[in-house]
Write a protein that holds these residues in place. Structure first.
Motif, PDB file in Angstrom:
ATOM      1  N   GLN A 241       0.918  -1.402   0.297  1.00 14.91           N
ATOM      2  CA  GLN A 241       0.048   0.280  -0.075  1.00 14.91           C
ATOM      3  C   GLN A 241       0.793   1.150   0.069  1.00 14.91           C
ATOM      4  N   VAL A 242       1.829   1.318   0.787  1.00 19.90           N
ATOM      5  CA  VAL A 242       2.695   1.843   0.544  1.00 19.90           C
ATOM      6  C   VAL A 242       3.366   2.672  -0.444  1.00 19.90           C
ATOM      7  N   ARG A 243       3.658   1.515  -1.245  1.00 22.63           N
ATOM      8  CA  ARG A 243       4.829   2.284  -2.497  1.00 22.63           C
ATOM      9  C   ARG A 243       3.717   2.164  -3.734  1.00 22.63           C
ATOM     10  N   ALA A 244       2.020   2.059  -3.209  1.00 20.04           N
ATOM     11  CA  ALA A 244       0.703   2.616  -4.291  1.00 20.04           C
ATOM     12  C   ALA A 244       0.998   3.890  -4.390  1.00 20.04           C
ATOM     13  N   LEU A 245       0.871   4.693  -2.936  1.00 15.53           N
ATOM     14  CA  LEU A 245       0.938   5.939  -2.216  1.00 15.53           C
ATOM     15  C   LEU A 245       1.704   6.584  -2.955  1.00 15.53           C
ATOM     16  N   LEU A 246       3.137   6.317  -2.166  1.00 13.41           N
ATOM     17  CA  LEU A 246       4.321   7.381  -3.115  1.00 13.41           C
ATOM     18  C   LEU A 246       4.650   7.338  -4.601  1.00 13.41           C
ATOM     19  N   HIS A 247       3.637   5.935  -5.331  1.00 11.70           N
ATOM     20  CA  HIS A 247       3.534   6.264  -6.824  1.00 11.70           C
ATOM     21  C   HIS A 247       2.880   6.916  -6.591  1.00 11.70           C
ATOM     22  N   ALA A 248       1.596   7.104  -6.106  1.00 12.43           N
ATOM     23  CA  ALA A 248       0.509   8.230  -6.476  1.00 12.43           C
ATOM     24  C   ALA A 248       0.792   9.805  -6.022  1.00 12.43           C
ATOM     25  N   VAL A 249       1.662   9.632  -4.732  1.00  6.23           N
ATOM     26  CA  VAL A 249       2.363  11.491  -4.493  1.00  6.23           C
ATOM     27  C   VAL A 249       2.698  11.907  -5.869  1.00  6.23           C
ATOM     28  N   SER A 250       3.309  11.296  -6.709  1.00  2.00           N
ATOM     29  CA  SER A 250       4.431  11.713  -8.305  1.00  2.00           C
ATOM     30  C   SER A 250       3.730  12.147  -9.178  1.00  2.00           C
ATOM     31  N   TYR A 251       2.084  12.285  -9.042  1.00  2.00           N
ATOM     32  CA  TYR A 251       1.331  12.095 -10.124  1.00  2.00           C
ATOM     33  C   TYR A 251       0.596  13.134  -9.667  1.00  2.00           C
ATOM     34  N   VAL A 252       0.347  14.049  -8.128  1.00  2.00           N
ATOM     35  CA  VAL A 252      -0.417  14.874  -7.872  1.00  2.00           C
ATOM     36  C   VAL A 252       0.389  16.219  -8.219  1.00  2.00           C
ATOM     37  N   GLY A 253      -0.532  17.112  -8.691  1.00  2.00           N
ATOM     38  CA  GLY A 253      -0.225  18.854  -9.218  1.00  2.00           C
ATOM     39  C   GLY A 253       0.254  18.452 -10.854  1.00  2.00           C
ATOM     40  N   GLY A 254       0.396  17.207 -10.990  1.00  2.00           N
ATOM     41  CA  GLY A 254       0.706  16.726 -12.431  1.00  2.00           C
ATOM     42  C   GLY A 254       2.677  17.174 -13.424  1.00  2.00           C
ATOM     43  N   TYR A 255       3.124  16.299 -14.195  1.00  2.00           N
ATOM     44  CA  TYR A 255       4.104  16.720 -14.277  1.00  2.00           C
ATOM     45  C   TYR A 255       4.944  17.668 -14.341  1.00  2.00           C
ATOM     46  N   ARG A 256       4.541  18.046 -15.052  1.00  2.00           N
ATOM     47  CA  ARG A 256       5.499  19.956 -14.989  1.00  2.00           C
ATOM     48  C   ARG A 256       5.453  20.829 -13.874  1.00  2.00           C
ATOM     49  N   ARG A 257       4.293  20.906 -13.652  1.00  2.00           N
ATOM     50  CA  ARG A 257       4.672  21.297 -11.597  1.00  2.00           C
ATOM     51  C   ARG A 257       5.207  20.853 -10.641  1.00  2.00           C
ATOM     52  N   ALA A 258       4.980  20.123 -11.038  1.00  2.00           N
ATOM     53  CA  ALA A 258       6.210  19.380 -10.285  1.00  2.00           C
ATOM     54  C   ALA A 258       5.605  19.486  -8.220  1.00  2.00           C
ATOM     55  N   ARG A 259       4.298  19.233  -8.477  1.00  2.00           N
ATOM     56  CA  ARG A 259       4.108  19.483  -7.293  1.00  2.00           C
ATOM     57  C   ARG A 259       4.190  18.087  -5.973  1.00  2.00           C
ATOM     58  N   GLY A 260       3.188  17.167  -6.240  1.00  2.00           N
ATOM     59  CA  GLY A 260       3.807  15.824  -5.600  1.00  2.00           C
ATOM     60  C   GLY A 260       5.425  15.364  -6.076  1.00  2.00           C
ATOM     61  N   ARG A 261       5.592  15.567  -7.120  1.00  2.00           N
ATOM     62  CA  ARG A 261       7.321  14.917  -7.064  1.00  2.00           C
ATOM     63  C   ARG A 261       8.048  14.933  -6.519  1.00  2.00           C
ATOM     64  N   ARG A 262       8.265  16.331  -6.389  1.00  2.00           N
ATOM     65  CA  ARG A 262       9.277  16.955  -4.493  1.00  2.00           C
ATOM     66  C   ARG A 262       8.979  17.005  -3.611  1.00  2.00           C
ATOM     67  N   LEU A 263       8.171  15.780  -3.896  1.00  2.00           N
ATOM     68  CA  LEU A 263       7.800  15.558  -2.088  1.00  2.00           C
ATOM     69  C   LEU A 263       7.844  13.730  -1.893  1.00  2.00           C
ATOM     70  N   VAL A 264       7.555  13.646  -2.884  1.00  2.00           N
ATOM     71  CA  VAL A 264       7.990  12.232  -3.036  1.00  2.00           C
ATOM     72  C   VAL A 264       8.886  11.111  -1.989  1.00  2.00           C
ATOM     73  N   GLY A 265      10.012  12.045  -1.838  1.00  2.00           N
ATOM     74  CA  GLY A 265      11.543  11.541  -1.347  1.00  2.00           C
ATOM     75  C   GLY A 265      11.543  11.771   0.450  1.00  2.00           C
ATOM     76  N   LEU A 266      10.292  13.254  -0.089  1.00  2.00           N
ATOM     77  CA  LEU A 266       9.710  13.711   2.364  1.00  2.00           C
ATOM     78  C   LEU A 266       8.496  12.736   2.915  1.00  2.00           C
TER      79      LEU A 266
END
Length: 457
Positions: A241-266
């Motif tokens: 479930q955690v793997r699925a959630l972290l993967h989903a975080v990367s899609y939040v805000g879209g690829y260009r804005r990267a709102r979620g991608r920059r928080l995956v590591g957090l």
């Protein structure tokens, strides 16, 4: 002028929006009265007047009070004392603790107000106390709006004497008031306990000042609400479930804005390393050892909790302090698994760091606020989980990733001492909080009992 011509009437209930109880008496033909929120408080005050008559005390024709009560009335008020307490605690208190002190003292002060003509609305009183009185520099030195200044003038006159807390009925009334939030709704048990601790600590300070011989609040027979410190097993997510959630975080805000991608590591730090959110927000590249293969190490030494500009000395939203419940300069080394090493290396390659070396920033390059990562997490839950799970407590908060990590380690059989060391907890706290999240213990116990009983068949 003094007089022994005193008559005390029965208690009268006033049918106002908030019912109050009126104690009325006459001194040499002049009528005096005091208003109380409960009949018990009114009875208590009337008893004091009757006791003064029995003791042969003379009553003052101007104040309407016997000498014993006149002295009490001239004593330090609760409101004046509360301002002293804030001034004493503020310089050495953490920002979030300052916030808690302000909230708690506001609740107590509202309960320690007597009925008096010209009372401002409860909303204005709460706003004034919470945002101006119990925040340094305090009401004396602050530039106050007119309505707030008028409210403080009324509070100073209406505040009950600090010595009233020595009366069990008053102490119980104040403690009962802590069960309500500032907006009037029921407070959580943990909030009630936190406010009570502040009240007890404040009255301990009054004992130090010589206002009481001993703390009267601790002597009140009052049932405290029970607080469950154990982690709810329903919030614990499994690795899939955690793997699925972290993967989903990367899609939040879209690829260009990267709102979620920059928080995956957090979020990955909270799960794979069991970091507290404020520890992950403060993480810097210099704190990391990230080999190309194998395990790395994070040397945690700072936290950046969200506190609010009003409560920090710097006027910034985030505090900057050492590790929780540790000396300021203490460092906690945390081994981090290869999965997290890879995620952090990718993050540094893609986003780099802030000017001060921090790994995680918001879209503007500033500190990541709790509201920011909370919103991203809620969006990710909707993307990653089925509707039934979204409606459940499962990983409902980012902090639940830490709960999931520690539960997973304990279930894997990692020694509790090692888990506690990595988490920055004591073993006692760790096992007390996560006992319900450790799977398989019941089956093991059942098997041992069954084997023992077979010996006697």
């Amino acid at each position: 002028m003094k007089s022994l011509d005193v008559r005390i009437w029965g208690i009268r209930k006033r049918q106002t929006k908030k019912p109050s109880f009126d104690v009325r008496w006459t001194v040499a033909g002049q009528v005096f009265s005091e208003f109380f929120r409960t009949k018990a408080l009114a009875d208590n005050y009337r008893s004091k007047l009757l006791r003064a008559i029995r003791d042969g005390e003379e009553f003052d024709t101007e104040s309407g009070l016997p000498e014993s009560l006149a002295e009490q009335k001239a004593s330090l008020t609760w409101y004046a004392f509360a301002l002293q307490y804030v001034a004493m605690k503020w310089p050495h208190a953490a920002p979030n603790y300052r916030d808690s002190i302000s909230e708690s003292l506001t609740s107590v002060t509202m309960a320690m107000l007597s009925e008096r003509a010209g009372r401002p609305s409860d909303k204005l009183l709460r706003h004034s106390l919470r945002n101006y009185a119990f925040v340094l520099p305090g009401p004396e030195d602050a530039d106050l709006p007119t309505e707030v200044a008028n409210a403080f003038h009324w509070v100073a006159k209406a505040s009950r004497p600090l010595s009233d807390l020595a009366e069990p009925a008053v102490g119980r009334m104040v403690l009962d008031s802590l069960k309500l939030r500032l907006d009037g709704s029921a407070a959580a048990a943990e909030t009630v306990q936190r406010k009570r601790r502040t009240l007890v600590n404040a009255v301990h300070y009054a004992v130090d000042l010589g206002e009481f011989k001993e703390n009267p609040i601790t002597a009140v027979r009052w049932k405290r609400p029970k607080v469950s410190k154990a982690v709810d097993p329903r919030v614990v997510a499994n690795p899939e479930q955690v793997r699925a959630l972290l993967h989903a975080v990367s899609y939040v805000g879209g690829y260009r804005r990267a709102r979620g991608r920059r928080l995956v590591g957090l979020f990955a730090c909270m799960y794979f390393g069991a970091f507290r959110p404020a520890e992950a927000v403060a993480l810097r590249e210099a704190d990391l050892k990230l080999p190309e293969l194998g395990w790395g190490v994070a040397l945690l030494n700072r936290t950046r909790p969200t506190a609010g500009k009003r409560w920090t000395d710097t006027g910034e939203t985030h505090d900057d302090r050492g590790l929780k419940n540790r000396p300021t300069e203490e460092v906690r080394p945390v081994p981090i698994p290869p999965q997290l090493v890879t995620i952090l290396r990718d993050h540094l390659k893609t986003f780099g760091t802030a000017p001060d070396g921090r790994l995680f920033t918001n879209e503007r390059g500033g500190l990541v606020g709790s509201s920011t990562y909370y919103r991203v997490w809620q969006e990710a839950r909707v993307l990653a989980l089925p509707p039934v799970a979204v409606a459940s407590p499962l990983a409902s908060r980012p902090y639940d990733l830490r709960h999931s990590a520690l539960s997973t380690w304990l279930n894997a059989g990692v020694d509790a001492t090692e888990v506690a060391q990595r988490a920055g907890n004591s073993v006692e706290v760790l096992l007390g909080r996560y006992a319900k999240c450790i799977d398989g213990r019941q089956e093991i116990a059942n098997r041992k009992i069954e084997e023992l009983l077979r010996e006697y068949e």
